[in-house]
Design an enzyme around this catalytic site. Structure first.
Site, PDB file in Angstrom:
ATOM      1  N   GLY A 127       0.567  -0.922   0.114  1.00 14.91           N
ATOM      2  CA  GLY A 127      -0.051   0.141   0.508  1.00 14.91           C
ATOM      3  C   GLY A 127       1.077   1.416  -0.278  1.00 14.91           C
ATOM      4  N   GLY A 128       0.389   2.273   0.031  1.00 15.03           N
ATOM      5  CA  GLY A 128       0.983   3.606  -0.296  1.00 15.03           C
ATOM      6  C   GLY A 128       2.504   4.041   0.502  1.00 15.03           C
ATOM      7  N   GLU A 129       1.884   4.164   2.559  1.00 15.46           N
ATOM      8  CA  GLU A 129       2.826   3.667   3.330  1.00 15.46           C
ATOM      9  C   GLU A 129       3.214   3.169   4.295  1.00 15.46           C
ATOM     10  OE1 GLU A 129       1.016   7.052   5.355  1.00 15.46           O
ATOM     11  OE2 GLU A 129       2.690   8.890   3.865  1.00 15.46           O
ATOM     12  N   GLU A 130       2.611   1.851   3.969  1.00 10.13           N
ATOM     13  CA  GLU A 130       2.382   1.026   4.737  1.00 10.13           C
ATOM     14  C   GLU A 130       3.821  -0.191   4.452  1.00 10.13           C
ATOM     15  OE1 GLU A 130      -1.844  -1.189   4.731  1.00 10.13           O
ATOM     16  OE2 GLU A 130      -1.715   0.713   5.638  1.00 10.13           O
TER      17      GLU A 130
END
Length: 88
Positions: free
Chosen positions: A10-13
């Site tokens: 995911g984006g910031e994970e």
């Protein structure tokens, strides 16, 4: 271990897979990672830890349990480790 893996999810994970590692040991690894991130950058990390089979019988359930624990870490003060299936 050779079976351990990490990757963006995911984006910031970021997801870290510690195959064959007990939940309490995985929590220790997560806390060490959180501290290193905090000490070496200006970034904080909220981490959720889940383990098979206690927190899920398949990949989707494990990811959901870890995700819920991570969001609990964010809601309860950020920059901490929370375990799936616990209140803290």
């Amino acid at each position: 271990f050779r079976s351990d893996m990490a990757g963006r999810f995911g984006g910031e994970e970021v997801m870290v897979l510690l195959a064959g590692t007990a939940k309490d040991r995985a929590a220790q690894v997560a806390e060490r990672m959180r501290k290193e991130i905090e000490e070496e950058t200006d970034v904080t990390a909220s981490i959720g830890v889940a383990s098979y089979p206690d927190d899920g019988q398949n990949v989707e359930n494990l990811i959901q349990a870890a995700d819920e624990a991570m969001y609990r870490a964010k809601r309860t003060g950020k920059n901490k480790v929370c375990l799936a299936g616990s209140d803290g």
